[in-house]
Design a protein around this motif. Structure first.
Motif, PDB file in Angstrom:
ATOM      1  N   SER A  20       0.822  -1.210   0.000  1.00  0.00           N
ATOM      2  CA  SER A  20       0.000   0.000   0.000  1.00  0.00           C
ATOM      3  C   SER A  20       0.857   1.262   0.000  1.00  0.00           C
ATOM      4  CB  SER A  20      -0.928   0.005   1.219  1.00  0.00           C
ATOM      5  OG  SER A  20      -1.815  -1.078   1.184  1.00  0.00           O
ATOM      6  N   LYS A 100      -3.734  -2.074  16.368  1.00  0.00           N
ATOM      7  CA  LYS A 100      -4.192  -3.115  15.436  1.00  0.00           C
ATOM      8  C   LYS A 100      -5.500  -3.706  15.950  1.00  0.00           C
ATOM      9  CE  LYS A 100       0.617  -4.526  14.607  1.00  0.00           C
ATOM     10  NZ  LYS A 100       1.586  -5.618  14.788  1.00  0.00           N
ATOM     11  N   HIS A 103      -7.153   0.236   9.606  1.00  0.00           N
ATOM     12  CA  HIS A 103      -7.412   0.361   8.175  1.00  0.00           C
ATOM     13  C   HIS A 103      -6.210   1.056   7.553  1.00  0.00           C
ATOM     14  CE1 HIS A 103      -9.275   1.338   4.344  1.00  0.00           C
ATOM     15  NE2 HIS A 103     -10.325   0.594   4.686  1.00  0.00           N
TER      16      HIS A 103
END
Length: 226
Positions: A20, A100, A103
């Protein structure tokens, strides 16, 4: 290219974060333990993403190790979501704390916010929403009008503005407000000073309360549009 050091022993998280961030144009180096992280680290990295639970130690140790060498920003990534864990990390100098599961878009936003603060620290004039502070002249304006603050109110605002976007524990703020003459600033004084500061700054929403932890200076959407 902005270089990020990712210290994380979960392969799934590492893969997702790395892919990402690389799509966003970041260069990511991943390490699975403290030993590898220490060998890889250098001041060329713009940011460290750091897990707390690692095979050969914990992230607190690496945070201390990094901050002793330079002021590279650090964001903790961890399953530990208790207030004591968060405040410990922030007190050690971490710039943010992401729990955690998270997103990836939230992480990207936190990363962008931390990286935006870096060049701002060198400027005499800093701002948040419709509030501006001139460090050279020690002057504050809100909505274009000068605001007269006490010495304590000014120091509090300066601490918050210089750490815009970062959650500051009350203990860390109190430590920074302790004046050079040794005059004690207690917890109740901090609460009252925050209240008065907000009022003087036109009841600003830029000073956000982070329940159970402390305060954060942030851009308030409704204020920037006024």
């Amino acid at each position: 290219m902005t270089k990020i050091l990712l210290v994380e022993d979960d392969d799934t998280i590492t893969f997702g974060v790395r892919v990402s961030l690389e799509k966003k144009g970041y260069e990511v180096t991943a390490c699975t333990c403290l030993a590898d992280a220490k060998r890889s680290f250098s001041e060329t990295y713009s940011l460290v993403l750091l897990d707390l639970n690692l095979p050969d130690g914990n992230g607190y140790e690496f945070c201390t190790w990094v901050k002793a060498r330079c002021n590279t920003p650090i964001i903790f990534l961890t399953v530990r979501d208790e207030v004591k864990d968060i405040t410990k990390g922030l007190d050690m100098g971490a710039d943010d704390y992401v729990t955690k599961p998270f997103h990836i878009a939230v992480l990207e936003s936190r990363i962008a916010a931390v990286l935006r603060r870096a060049p701002e620290e060198a400027d005499a004039l800093i701002s948040c929403g419709r509030i501006s502070l001139d460090r050279e002249r020690m002057r504050v304006q809100a909505e274009g009008k000068e605001v007269v603050l006490t010495a304590l109110e000014y120091r509090l605002l300066l601490v918050l503005m210089e750490n815009k976007g970062r959650t500051l524990p009350r203990s860390l703020i109190l430590e920074k407000l302790w004046d050079s003459e040794g005059n004690y600033v207690n917890d109740n004084t901090l609460t009252v000073t925050v209240k008065r500061l907000r009022e003087k700054l036109k009841n600003t929403r830029c000073i956000a309360t982070v329940r159970g932890i402390g305060y954060r200076m942030e851009e308030a959407e409704d204020e920037t549009r006024r």
